[in-house]
Design a protein around this motif. Structure first.
Motif, PDB file in Angstrom:
ATOM      1  N   THR A   1       2.567   1.681  -3.378  1.00  0.00           N
ATOM      2  CA  THR A   1       1.593   2.099  -4.384  1.00  0.00           C
ATOM      3  C   THR A   1       1.277   3.578  -4.270  1.00  0.00           C
ATOM      4  O   THR A   1       1.263   4.303  -5.267  1.00  0.00           O
ATOM      5  N   VAL A   2       1.038   4.046  -3.058  1.00  0.00           N
ATOM      6  CA  VAL A   2       0.744   5.470  -2.846  1.00  0.00           C
ATOM      7  C   VAL A   2       1.941   6.313  -3.252  1.00  0.00           C
ATOM      8  O   VAL A   2       1.796   7.354  -3.913  1.00  0.00           O
TER       9      VAL A   2
ATOM     10  N   GLY B   1       0.817  -1.215   0.000  1.00  0.00           N
ATOM     11  CA  GLY B   1       0.000   0.000   0.000  1.00  0.00           C
ATOM     12  C   GLY B   1       0.845   1.257   0.000  1.00  0.00           C
ATOM     13  O   GLY B   1       0.581   2.214  -0.747  1.00  0.00           O
ATOM     14  N   MET B   2       1.886   1.286   0.829  1.00  0.00           N
ATOM     15  CA  MET B   2       2.736   2.470   0.900  1.00  0.00           C
ATOM     16  C   MET B   2       3.513   2.678  -0.405  1.00  0.00           C
ATOM     17  O   MET B   2       3.663   3.807  -0.878  1.00  0.00           O
TER      18      MET B   2
ATOM     19  N   ILE C   1       2.170   6.465  -7.118  1.00  0.00           N
ATOM     20  CA  ILE C   1       1.114   7.286  -7.712  1.00  0.00           C
ATOM     21  C   ILE C   1       1.403   8.771  -7.481  1.00  0.00           C
ATOM     22  O   ILE C   1       1.287   9.585  -8.401  1.00  0.00           O
ATOM     23  N   LEU C   2       1.813   9.134  -6.271  1.00  0.00           N
ATOM     24  CA  LEU C   2       2.148  10.537  -6.007  1.00  0.00           C
ATOM     25  C   LEU C   2       3.351  10.983  -6.829  1.00  0.00           C
ATOM     26  O   LEU C   2       3.402  12.109  -7.330  1.00  0.00           O
TER      27      LEU C   2
END
Length: 84
Positions: free
Chosen positions: A18-19, A15-16, A22-23
């Motif tokens: 992926t975030v 999750g981290m 994306i950022l």
């Protein structure tokens, strides 16, 4: 119990990452779009007259221009000066 923690940390890591990706893509694409727009569709430059008619003297205008140039390292542009 340790298997549940391992799964939780895997999900946390995925999750981290992926975030973060994306950022990162948002920042990169945003900068590319800004540079392309500024290169191919530049904003018309307004030239400030030395006598604005509002009572701003040439010395004050020069001081304001110098301050903006120092603060923005030559990248800033003065578009409007209003007397308060």
């Amino acid at each position: 119990m340790s298997g549940e923690y391992a799964l939780a940390f895997k999900l946390l890591g995925v999750g981290m990452i992926t975030v973060f990706l994306i950022l990162f893509l948002v920042v990169v694409f945003g900068n590319v779009i800004i540079r392309l727009v500024n290169r191919y569709f530049p904003e018309a430059e307004k030239i400030l007259s030395s006598n604005t008619g509002e009572g701003i003297s040439r010395k004050k205008l020069a001081a304001i221009t110098a301050a903006v140039n120092m603060a923005t390292r030559g990248k800033g542009k003065i578009t409007n000066i209003e007397k308060l």
